[in-house]
Design a protein around this motif. Structure first.
Motif, PDB file in Angstrom:
ATOM      1  N   TYR A   1       9.603   1.339   3.402  1.00  8.10           N
ATOM      2  CA  TYR A   1       8.587   2.521   3.267  1.00  8.10           C
ATOM      3  C   TYR A   1       8.393   3.109   1.792  1.00  8.10           C
ATOM      4  O   TYR A   1       7.450   3.299   1.440  1.00  8.10           O
ATOM      5  CB  TYR A   1       9.065   3.442   4.377  1.00  8.10           C
ATOM      6  N   PRO A   2       9.433   3.222   1.036  1.00  7.86           N
ATOM      7  CA  PRO A   2       9.086   3.708  -0.505  1.00  7.86           C
ATOM      8  C   PRO A   2       8.507   2.703  -1.174  1.00  7.86           C
ATOM      9  O   PRO A   2       7.396   2.943  -1.930  1.00  7.86           O
ATOM     10  CB  PRO A   2      10.709   3.584  -1.083  1.00  7.86           C
ATOM     11  N   MET A   3       8.715   1.386  -0.851  1.00  3.32           N
ATOM     12  CA  MET A   3       7.563   0.222  -1.421  1.00  3.32           C
ATOM     13  C   MET A   3       6.189   0.416  -0.872  1.00  3.32           C
ATOM     14  O   MET A   3       5.106   0.579  -1.785  1.00  3.32           O
ATOM     15  CB  MET A   3       8.028  -1.134  -1.000  1.00  3.32           C
ATOM     16  N   THR A   4       5.912   0.861   0.226  1.00  2.00           N
ATOM     17  CA  THR A   4       4.721   0.962   0.862  1.00  2.00           C
ATOM     18  C   THR A   4       3.815   2.065   0.209  1.00  2.00           C
ATOM     19  O   THR A   4       2.753   2.027   0.099  1.00  2.00           O
ATOM     20  CB  THR A   4       4.686   1.028   2.465  1.00  2.00           C
ATOM     21  N   ASP A   5       4.792   3.001   0.139  1.00  2.00           N
ATOM     22  CA  ASP A   5       3.778   4.282  -0.479  1.00  2.00           C
ATOM     23  C   ASP A   5       3.815   4.158  -1.733  1.00  2.00           C
ATOM     24  O   ASP A   5       2.446   4.355  -2.126  1.00  2.00           O
ATOM     25  CB  ASP A   5       4.968   5.471  -0.389  1.00  2.00           C
ATOM     26  N   SER A   6       4.489   3.446  -2.601  1.00  2.00           N
ATOM     27  CA  SER A   6       4.365   3.088  -4.000  1.00  2.00           C
ATOM     28  C   SER A   6       3.022   2.145  -4.304  1.00  2.00           C
ATOM     29  O   SER A   6       2.327   2.280  -5.311  1.00  2.00           O
ATOM     30  CB  SER A   6       5.440   2.600  -4.888  1.00  2.00           C
ATOM     31  N   CYS A   7       2.945   1.198  -3.424  1.00  2.00           N
ATOM     32  CA  CYS A   7       1.988   0.119  -3.587  1.00  2.00           C
ATOM     33  C   CYS A   7       0.597   0.602  -2.716  1.00  2.00           C
ATOM     34  O   CYS A   7      -0.560  -0.106  -3.064  1.00  2.00           O
ATOM     35  CB  CYS A   7       2.368  -1.115  -3.108  1.00  2.00           C
ATOM     36  N   ILE A   8       0.793   1.352  -1.672  1.00  2.00           N
ATOM     37  CA  ILE A   8      -0.490   1.455  -0.876  1.00  2.00           C
ATOM     38  C   ILE A   8      -1.141   2.869  -1.152  1.00  2.00           C
ATOM     39  O   ILE A   8      -2.081   3.245  -1.195  1.00  2.00           O
ATOM     40  CB  ILE A   8      -0.331   0.987   0.611  1.00  2.00           C
TER      41      ILE A   8
ATOM     42  N   LEU B   1      -1.570  -8.446  -3.712  1.00  2.00           N
ATOM     43  CA  LEU B   1      -0.842  -7.421  -3.281  1.00  2.00           C
ATOM     44  C   LEU B   1      -0.520  -7.680  -1.844  1.00  2.00           C
ATOM     45  O   LEU B   1       0.826  -7.381  -1.265  1.00  2.00           O
ATOM     46  CB  LEU B   1      -1.499  -6.050  -3.336  1.00  2.00           C
ATOM     47  N   ARG B   2      -1.523  -7.935  -1.069  1.00  2.00           N
ATOM     48  CA  ARG B   2      -1.249  -8.384   0.513  1.00  2.00           C
ATOM     49  C   ARG B   2      -0.707  -9.362   0.623  1.00  2.00           C
ATOM     50  O   ARG B   2       0.309  -9.466   1.694  1.00  2.00           O
ATOM     51  CB  ARG B   2      -2.752  -8.200   1.045  1.00  2.00           C
ATOM     52  N   THR B   3      -0.612 -10.623  -0.179  1.00  2.00           N
ATOM     53  CA  THR B   3       0.061 -11.610  -0.152  1.00  2.00           C
ATOM     54  C   THR B   3       1.421 -11.340   0.025  1.00  2.00           C
ATOM     55  O   THR B   3       2.263 -11.778   0.231  1.00  2.00           O
ATOM     56  CB  THR B   3      -0.502 -12.907  -0.970  1.00  2.00           C
ATOM     57  N   GLU B   4       1.727 -10.646  -1.154  1.00  2.00           N
ATOM     58  CA  GLU B   4       3.099 -10.348  -1.685  1.00  2.00           C
ATOM     59  C   GLU B   4       3.911  -9.548  -0.291  1.00  2.00           C
ATOM     60  O   GLU B   4       5.024  -9.698  -0.139  1.00  2.00           O
ATOM     61  CB  GLU B   4       3.343  -9.290  -2.813  1.00  2.00           C
ATOM     62  N   PHE B   5       3.126  -8.576   0.391  1.00  2.00           N
ATOM     63  CA  PHE B   5       3.646  -7.859   1.315  1.00  2.00           C
ATOM     64  C   PHE B   5       4.088  -9.018   2.609  1.00  2.00           C
ATOM     65  O   PHE B   5       5.109  -8.815   3.035  1.00  2.00           O
ATOM     66  CB  PHE B   5       2.593  -7.006   1.826  1.00  2.00           C
ATOM     67  N   ASN B   6       3.116  -9.894   2.621  1.00  2.00           N
ATOM     68  CA  ASN B   6       3.355 -10.807   3.816  1.00  2.00           C
ATOM     69  C   ASN B   6       4.429 -11.952   3.638  1.00  2.00           C
ATOM     70  O   ASN B   6       5.432 -12.064   4.418  1.00  2.00           O
ATOM     71  CB  ASN B   6       2.050 -11.571   3.999  1.00  2.00           C
TER      72      ASN B   6
END
Length: 454
Positions: free
Chosen positions: A131-138, A240-245
């Motif tokens: 979640y901290p990553m999701t907030d920082s990236c998205i 970015l999306r590829t990195e998340f996957n």
């Protein structure tokens, strides 16, 4: 809990009870009436484990097929309904999963179970601190925080932006095998727990799906909160999306390898990624309204906080609250037309943040988008804080849960051979041939009475 969630589970339990509990020489008639206790499913882990419960709505047609035949048998043979349906009535679900749970919390959940024959578990997503990553990236939900360099402009090896910093932290947790070892410890604890020892029980762990489709169609879109200035918004670029996957793949590798270490046929891994095919964010051909959950095309929740929209046209004004019971979404054509035309910067009064947008062709037509800063800001801290709106961010919608569960049920049917019986066993000495249909009205009344008793 709604009874409709039980339908597929109960029908499946009918098959599994036979697979686990009955000697091969017991006749079908004896199997229907034999009472050897409850068949218990347990669900442990984090909030993604809701997929087991919500999804079984998707397989209820199998139960309806069984009901239709049993209604005829009850009427013709004058056998009591409870005798025909006994093996479904014995199935129970012990749902102990909890939002925000980590591997350490599973033992607390385990001690609350009785003697489950099948335990389904989804755990470790919160251990990685997505979640901290999701907030920082998205999302960029913290108005007081400088998120720094955008993903595509930063140096992954020496990042200056919060997005790549958080990605490196999550990747380090996943590649260190620490999470895998914690899952191994959980499985050891499950095997040695009194609820499972000597119970011929099975454990199924399932992974997580990709969040994004692999397309460049949404490279210029952003999921940043509505009050983020346009020049600060991170775009959903393909890298970015590829990195998340890839990170989700790493998470699933940890779960799968932990399971494989045991080489135990009663401990299995289930891949649920395919359940979300063409229903992730940024799928080919998807629209902007799809991404904001304005419809049912994307099966993962987007919004990181509770928001409301007020649309005004001359003297007419209407507010739409995202979390209201039976919430009504505002007309997308109006929202889309004004969303690209903000009327000034966001305004803050106390904890409430809002921004106004205006129709470029009609100055009397406006839209105010508002929300609570505390609610939005909670996302950056953890996956479990912030109330219902934050807790569901990047979690499955109802359809996502349903298709997760369908995937799980299909896998269980494979493992226990034969799956859900398409026709129920009738009572002893009762004809099982297809019988002539009753008059429509009588069938409807009888079916209604029986279904109401389930």
């Amino acid at each position: 809990m709604s009874r409709s969630y039980w339908t597929g589970l109960l029908a499946l339990a009918a098959q599994l009870r036979g697979a686990f509990s009955y000697p091969a020489n017991i006749s079908e008639g004896q199997l229907v009436t034999r009472d050897d206790g409850d068949f218990i499913f347990a669900a442990l882990g984090d909030s993604w484990a809701w997929g087991l419960v919500c999804a079984l709505e998707r397989v209820r047609w199998q139960r309806r097929q069984l009901l239709a035949l049993q209604v005829r048998l009850v009427h013709r043979c004058r056998e009591p309904w409870f005798r025909l349906a006994a093996r479904w009535q014995k199935a129970k679900l012990e749902f102990k999963a909890c939002s925000g749970s980590r591997t350490d919390n599973v033992m607390e959940q385990m001690v609350k179970t009785t003697r489950p024959k099948v335990t389904l578990m989804e755990i470790s997503g919160n251990n990685a601190d997505f979640y901290p990553m999701t907030d920082s990236c998205i999302f960029h939900s913290d108005r007081d925080k400088d998120y720094g360099t955008f993903f595509e402009d930063d140096d992954p090896d020496n990042p200056t932006g919060e997005c790549w910093r958080e990605i490196k932290l999550v990747r380090g947790r996943l590649e260190s095998n620490d999470i895998k070892n914690k899952i191994v410890n959980v499985i050891h604890a499950w095997r040695g727990h009194p609820a499972n020892m000597g119970n011929d029980a099975s454990l199924f762990l399932f992974g997580y799906p990709w969040f994004f489709g692999d397309t460049k169609d949404c490279d210029n879109w952003s999921f940043s909160v509505f009050y983020e200035p346009e020049d600060k918004r991170q775009k959903l670029v393909q890298g970015l999306r590829t990195e998340f996957n890839k990170l989700i793949d790493e998470m699933n590798r940890n779960i799968r390898e932990a399971v494989e270490m045991f080489q135990d046929s009663k401990i299995q891994y289930i891949d649920i990624n395919t359940a979300f095919h063409m229903h992730r964010f940024c799928e080919p051909g998807s629209t902007w309204s799809d991404q904001l959950n304005w419809n049912n095309n994307v099966w993962i929740w987007n919004s990181p906080g509770r928001w409301w929209i007020t649309i005004k046209k001359e003297n007419d004004e209407k507010m739409y609250d995202m979390l209201a019971q039976d919430a009504e979404m505002p007309p997308w054509d109006e929202v889309e037309k004004m969303l690209a035309h903000p009327d000034g910067e966001a305004k803050q009064v106390g904890d409430i943040i809002s921004r106004t947008y205006r129709d470029p062709d009609d100055s009397s037509h406006s839209m105010m988008w508002g929300g609570s800063l505390k609610d939005f800001k909670a996302l950056g801290g953890s996956g479990s804080g912030g109330g219902n709106s934050v807790a569901r961010t990047l979690h499955p919608t109802q359809s996502g849960h349903e298709f997760m569960g369908l995937t799980i049920v299909e896998r269980l049917k494979q493992d226990f051979k034969g799956g859900v019986t398409q026709q129920p066993w009738g009572p002893i000495n009762c004809p099982t041939a297809v019988l002539a249909p009753e008059p429509a009205l009588r069938r409807f009344v009888l079916s209604s009475v029986i279904v109401s008793k389930l």
